[in-house]
Scaffold this active site. Structure first.
Site, PDB file in Angstrom:
ATOM      1  N   HIS A  43       0.971  -1.185  -0.061  1.00 35.73           N
ATOM      2  CA  HIS A  43      -0.125   0.009  -0.045  1.00 35.73           C
ATOM      3  C   HIS A  43       0.835   1.419  -0.051  1.00 35.73           C
ATOM      4  O   HIS A  43       0.333   2.336   0.146  1.00 35.73           O
ATOM      5  CB  HIS A  43      -0.933   0.334   1.214  1.00 35.73           C
ATOM      6  CG  HIS A  43      -1.926  -1.085   1.141  1.00 35.73           C
ATOM      7  ND1 HIS A  43      -3.151  -0.752   0.813  1.00 35.73           N
ATOM      8  CD2 HIS A  43      -2.160  -2.251   1.621  1.00 35.73           C
ATOM      9  CE1 HIS A  43      -4.030  -1.755   0.806  1.00 35.73           C
ATOM     10  NE2 HIS A  43      -3.367  -2.867   1.405  1.00 35.73           N
ATOM     11  N   LYS A  48      -8.009  13.888   4.556  1.00 33.17           N
ATOM     12  CA  LYS A  48      -7.303  12.772   4.497  1.00 33.17           C
ATOM     13  C   LYS A  48      -6.244  12.948   5.650  1.00 33.17           C
ATOM     14  O   LYS A  48      -6.241  14.065   6.603  1.00 33.17           O
ATOM     15  CB  LYS A  48      -6.714  12.519   3.122  1.00 33.17           C
ATOM     16  CG  LYS A  48      -5.692  13.983   2.847  1.00 33.17           C
ATOM     17  CD  LYS A  48      -5.274  13.797   1.399  1.00 33.17           C
ATOM     18  CE  LYS A  48      -6.284  13.892   0.373  1.00 33.17           C
ATOM     19  NZ  LYS A  48      -6.589  12.556  -0.398  1.00 33.17           N
ATOM     20  N   ARG A  49      -5.222  11.739   6.070  1.00 33.53           N
ATOM     21  CA  ARG A  49      -4.668  11.640   6.989  1.00 33.53           C
ATOM     22  C   ARG A  49      -3.525  13.076   6.523  1.00 33.53           C
ATOM     23  O   ARG A  49      -3.118  13.401   5.421  1.00 33.53           O
ATOM     24  CB  ARG A  49      -3.591  10.716   6.960  1.00 33.53           C
ATOM     25  CG  ARG A  49      -4.458   9.585   7.823  1.00 33.53           C
ATOM     26  CD  ARG A  49      -4.476   9.991   9.316  1.00 33.53           C
ATOM     27  NE  ARG A  49      -3.604  10.342  10.355  1.00 33.53           N
ATOM     28  CZ  ARG A  49      -3.027   9.181  10.878  1.00 33.53           C
ATOM     29  NH1 ARG A  49      -3.712   8.080  10.801  1.00 33.53           N
ATOM     30  NH2 ARG A  49      -1.883   9.488  11.520  1.00 33.53           N
ATOM     31  N   LYS A  67       1.228  14.359   1.190  1.00 31.19           N
ATOM     32  CA  LYS A  67      -0.400  14.722   0.713  1.00 31.19           C
ATOM     33  C   LYS A  67      -0.570  16.445   0.255  1.00 31.19           C
ATOM     34  O   LYS A  67      -1.283  16.750  -0.283  1.00 31.19           O
ATOM     35  CB  LYS A  67      -1.230  14.264   1.746  1.00 31.19           C
ATOM     36  CG  LYS A  67      -1.363  12.643   1.865  1.00 31.19           C
ATOM     37  CD  LYS A  67      -2.279  12.131   2.643  1.00 31.19           C
ATOM     38  CE  LYS A  67      -2.264  10.667   3.113  1.00 31.19           C
ATOM     39  NZ  LYS A  67      -2.926   9.670   2.235  1.00 31.19           N
ATOM     40  N   THR A  94      -8.258   6.843  -1.808  1.00 27.20           N
ATOM     41  CA  THR A  94      -9.751   6.124  -2.117  1.00 27.20           C
ATOM     42  C   THR A  94     -10.896   7.504  -1.703  1.00 27.20           C
ATOM     43  O   THR A  94     -11.966   7.371  -2.421  1.00 27.20           O
ATOM     44  CB  THR A  94     -10.214   4.883  -1.044  1.00 27.20           C
ATOM     45  OG1 THR A  94      -9.439   5.305   0.188  1.00 27.20           O
ATOM     46  CG2 THR A  94      -9.396   3.945  -1.503  1.00 27.20           C
ATOM     47  N   LYS A 125     -14.642   8.568  -3.527  1.00 33.36           N
ATOM     48  CA  LYS A 125     -15.851   8.870  -2.789  1.00 33.36           C
ATOM     49  C   LYS A 125     -16.154  10.342  -3.450  1.00 33.36           C
ATOM     50  O   LYS A 125     -17.620  10.509  -3.571  1.00 33.36           O
ATOM     51  CB  LYS A 125     -15.467   8.927  -1.421  1.00 33.36           C
ATOM     52  CG  LYS A 125     -15.081   7.392  -0.938  1.00 33.36           C
ATOM     53  CD  LYS A 125     -14.710   7.683   0.565  1.00 33.36           C
ATOM     54  CE  LYS A 125     -13.935   6.345   0.875  1.00 33.36           C
ATOM     55  NZ  LYS A 125     -12.958   6.371   2.292  1.00 33.36           N
TER      56      LYS A 125
HETATM   57  O1  DL6 Z   1      -4.810   1.043  -0.485  1.00 38.54           O
HETATM   58  C1  DL6 Z   1      -5.200   1.768   0.448  1.00 38.54           C
HETATM   59  C2  DL6 Z   1      -4.678   2.955   0.792  1.00 38.54           C
HETATM   60  C3  DL6 Z   1      -4.096   4.006  -0.288  1.00 38.54           C
HETATM   61  O2  DL6 Z   1      -5.166   4.416  -0.904  1.00 38.54           O
HETATM   62  C4  DL6 Z   1      -3.324   5.146   0.071  1.00 38.54           C
HETATM   63  O3  DL6 Z   1      -2.913   5.603  -1.084  1.00 38.54           O
HETATM   64  C5  DL6 Z   1      -1.806   4.689   0.916  1.00 38.54           C
HETATM   65  O4  DL6 Z   1      -1.366   5.820   1.541  1.00 38.54           O
HETATM   66  C6  DL6 Z   1      -2.659   3.760   1.930  1.00 38.54           C
HETATM   67  N1  DL6 Z   1      -1.481   3.091   2.603  1.00 38.54           N
HETATM   68  C7  DL6 Z   1      -1.240   3.086   3.968  1.00 38.54           C
HETATM   69  C8  DL6 Z   1       0.093   2.413   4.339  1.00 38.54           C
HETATM   70  N2  DL6 Z   1       0.004   2.464   5.679  1.00 38.54           N
HETATM   71  N3  DL6 Z   1       0.938   1.716   6.222  1.00 38.54           N
HETATM   72  N4  DL6 Z   1       1.670   0.951   6.325  1.00 38.54           N
HETATM   73  O5  DL6 Z   1      -2.033   3.316   4.488  1.00 38.54           O
HETATM   74  O6  DL6 Z   1      -3.500   2.624   1.463  1.00 38.54           O
END
Ligand code: DL6
Length: 777
Positions: free
Chosen positions: A326, A513-514, A519, A621, A625
């Site tokens: 991821h 988002k986080r 980002k 994601t 949405k």
């Molecule tokens: O795949 C789900 C999501 C992606 O949409 C994001 O782009 C990506 O940043 C996130 N990855 C994580 C990795 N965490 N750790 N370790 O959250 O996954």
């Protein structure tokens, strides 16, 4: 009155001694949830003889369950009617349930997958940890992020069933604990398939030491209990790379071992010690590297407890496991210090060494001398590389958007792709339209269903039929009225939560988002300041009134991310307090952004900010949405944005910034200091970090942000995420969106075409691809 209603009344009477009219929201919530649980008890059984897929994940960010479960069981309207007859509604449950067992995208994806699999009859069960405390609750104090513990169980947990009989033991070097499963039904839409989410809770082998208790040594008597419970106590923020490494390894091993033992127990019950059918009956998807210790653990269990030899055990493991990557962020690719690993789970380490030797042999068979090539070591420089282990031992490694998978193949994991190209594949992420449209936006759902029927609820590609309505004036007007309604609803929510008024006639521009440097919330902050200065100077005269909304949590140990929150809050204070900006511009950072907030924010958005540096966001994601709810994307060519634009058309979105290739070729000569010196607009906004325009309360946070852009640090180059490189093209794109918004009909057309083309981004599509191409279920 039917059975469901009767059951609610009965539970209220027996459990709480109240009538429906006299019950409070929490009592009603508990009774409604339990009555729904009661209604599905008969259907909640694993069908025999079918291969099952198991999704191992450290996080499942389920969101509030009551509404989605009631909807999937077809009981939502009935429950609401019942509650209304007693002066309440399902909306009253909003304050009751929490939704915090995940950090962000990765955990939410897991939840979408469970929903999609159950809806489409795919036998997929989730396995994870029943944390006592979910991700922290965030609030602001003078613009600084503060955190407090989030006890998500404080309202009870009516959707789980404790399965005492399925408890197993998990052994560490310094303690042995009981892993007790709590099972949650995962109800497919229509209620036909019910899968299971099994979350493990760590408990002591015995409640307390009776002898010590009798000697009145109370602290010591319960010390073991506390140490056991610690393991499933708290979910770690995923950006906090140094936090509690030891405990985190314990958590990973805890749920990996417990889940494997549980699967093995099931299997042994059917087949005894004959393991020849194991890989035909189970597939295990490793959600990122967090559960990767499952690989040596399965070898250990098969070899130590069931007498298989390495080759037999490895062959089973390889057929069973598949791995999803991821992120390409080096700091998130987990590596465990050998010393730490040995001190926590020494019994597992020999199996890591066996895997290392197995890898050497496999490479040798392919004519590669792995010993000379560092990337082919599983144990390297005193650390165990979990991603490498997963790639070697699993039969499938997938990325989560096309560009991400390509980057894995060509750059991040190229040595592995060179040896085993057939193992690499892409599974572009998706979201469940049931939560992210049907539940969170009943108004837009109704609009769609009136025009094309309700097939989209389970087959999102049906939305294509909506495309012709983008050219229908009446449909566009109705769409705009719905968008305004969602803005009013959000405004009421924000007023109640933050005490801030929003104007529903503004353009709503949202980034949620986080909080992470890649980002680029800081780039958004700079662009807002640039617009602010242009408005103040009178250089910008045709700006459509806009509210810039943010929602983001920063990991408690991520100092720079916290600096960005403070900076944005300072900007908000300045802009919102400036009488010149009244009716023109507003900045709002909402507190404690979570799934429930997302369900309010996303349907109200006109513009979806997806502005990560190209090549850094694996997929994203929230971009999907927003698209589904009829917002245009203001974004870079990164992650799934690329596929979104491909589906909905570049002309209906606003793309800016350097591509992955452009960044790669700019990298060696990139000089943010020179950009700042030569471009007065950039200089003006960046200087606000250090020229006294804003106060960081004497913390030095803003200076640190400034330095990160101008001089970098020993571990990163200046402006490593290329904010200043993309600054002008981003600001231009932002103004392009703003101008486009003036033509409301044309803008509504773009929005509708985004919704109409969102079919690809259903997690139904993604999960079917996993089922067919990876698991064979
Ligand atoms: O795949 C789900 C999501 C992606 O949409 C994001 O782009 C990506 O940043 C996130 N990855 C994580 C990795 N965490 N750790 N370790 O959250 O996954």
């Amino acid at each position: 009155m039917d059975r469901f209603e009767e059951k609610i009344g009965e539970l209220l009477r027996l459990d709480f001694g109240v009538t429906p009219d006299g019950a409070d929201a929490k009592q009603l919530y508990t009774a409604v949830s339990q009555a729904a649980m009661d209604s599905l008890r008969d259907g909640w059984k694993k069908p025999a003889g079918k291969k099952r897929a198991c999704y191992f994940s450290a996080e499942f960010l389920m969101g509030r369950l009551v509404n989605s479960n009631l909807m999937n069981l077809g009981l939502l309207e009935e429950a609401d009617r019942y509650l209304k007859a007693h002066g309440r509604s399902v909306a009253d449950f909003e304050q009751i349930e929490d939704d915090a067992l995940g950090n962000g995208g990765l955990g939410r994806l897991a939840a979408c997958f469970l929903d999609s699999a159950a809806t489409h009859g795919i036998p997929l069960d989730g396995y994870g940890i029943r944390y006592r405390y979910g991700l922290f609750r965030q609030y602001f104090e003078d613009g600084f992020q503060r955190e407090r513990a989030d006890d998500w169980l404080r309202f009870g947990d009516p959707w789980s069933v404790r399965r005492e009989e399925d408890a197993v033991e998990v052994r560490f070097a310094d303690q042995t604990v009981r892993a007790v499963p709590y099972d949650m039904p995962v109800i497919g839409y229509g209620g036909k398939t019910i899968n299971t989410l099994r979350l493990w809770q760590s408990e002591p082998l015995s409640a307390f030491d009776f002898d010590l208790f009798n000697r009145q040594e109370y602290d010591r008597a319960v010390a073991e209990k506390n140490r056991a419970e610690e393991i499933s106590y708290v979910l770690y923020p995923n950006d906090d790379t140094d936090a509690g490494k030891r405990l985190r390894l314990k958590q990973q091993y805890f749920f990996s071992s417990a889940s494997l033992q549980s699967i093995l127990r099931e299997y042994l019950g059917r087949h005894g010690e004959d393991f020849s059918a194991f890989a035909d009956e189970y597939a295990v998807q490793l959600n990122d590297t967090h559960p990767t210790v499952s690989i040596p653990e399965l070898l250990r269990l098969l070899m130590e407890e069931h007498g298989l030899c390495y080759d037999e055990a490895f062959s089973i493991a390889q057929r069973v496991f598949a791995y999803t990557n991821h992120t390409i962020m080096a700091e998130a690719l987990e590596k465990w210090d050998v010393g730490l690993f040995l001190s926590v789970i020494p019994e597992v380490y020999p199996y890591v060494v066996m895997l290392q030797n197995g890898l050497k042999q496999a490479l040798h068979n392919k004519g590669i001398n792995g010993a000379d090539q560092i990337p082919y070591y599983l144990v390297d420089d005193g650390r165990i590389h979990m991603a490498r282990m997963a790639i070697f031992a699993a039969h499938s490694t997938n990325g989560v958007a096309r560009i991400h998978t390509e980057i894995l193949k060509e750059t991040a994991l190229r040595e592995w792709y060179a040896v085993w190209p057939e193992r690499f594949n892409n599974k572009t992420n998706g979201i469940t339209q049931r939560r992210w449209l049907a539940l969170c936006n009943p108004e837009l759902s109704g609009f769609i269903t009136e025009r094309i029927g309700d097939g989209w609820i389970t087959e999102l590609d049906e939305l294509k039929k909506l495309a012709p309505y983008a050219d229908d004036e009446r449909a566009r007007e109705r769409f705009l009225a719905i968008k305004r309604e969602k803005k009013c609803q959000l405004a009421a929510y924000v007023k109640a939560r933050e005490g801030v008024e929003l104007n529903p006639d503004f353009l709503f521009d949202i980034q949620v988002k986080r909080l992470h440097e890649y980002k680029r919330q800081l780039l958004n902050a700079f662009s807002i300041l640039d617009i602010y200065f242009a408005l103040k100077d009178g250089r910008l005269t045709d700006f459509y009134p806009t509210v810039f909304l943010f929602g983001a949590k920063a990991a408690p140990g991520y100092y720079r991310a916290k600096g960005i929150i403070k900076y944005l809050n300072e900007i908000a204070k300045r802009v919102n307090g400036d009488p010149d900006m009244k009716g023109r511009m507003q900045v709002v950072f909402v507190q404690n952004y979570d799934v429930s907030y997302a369900e309010k924010l996303i349907p109200a958005a006109d513009v979806s900010e997806q502005i990560s540096t190209a090549g850094t966001e694996a997929s994203g994601t929230s971009n999907m949405k927003f698209m589904l709810n009829g917002a245009v994307t203001l974004g870079t060519l990164d992650g799934a944005n690329i596929e979104i634009v491909e589906q909905a058309g570049a002309e209906n979105n606003f793309i800016f910034g350097a591509t992955v290739e452009e960044i790669a070729s700019a990298a060696s000569t990139y000089d943010p200091k020179a950009l700042c010196r030569d471009n007065p607009r950039i200089r003006r906004v960046v200087d606000t970090l250090v020229d006294g325009t804003f106060s960081d309360g004497g913390t030095g946070m803003f200076r640190e942000l400034y330095d990160s852009l101008m001089t970098g640090a020993s571990w990163h180059r200046p402006d490593q995420y290329y904010l200043l490189l993309d600054f002008e093209s981003y600001c231009d794109a932002k103004l392009r969106v703003n101008r486009a918004y003036r033509d409301r009909a044309a803008f509504a057309r773009k929005c509708l075409l985004n919704t109409a083309n969102a079919g690809k981004f259903s997690s139904d599509r993604t999960i079917r691809e996993y089922a067919r191409e990876i698991w064979g279920v």
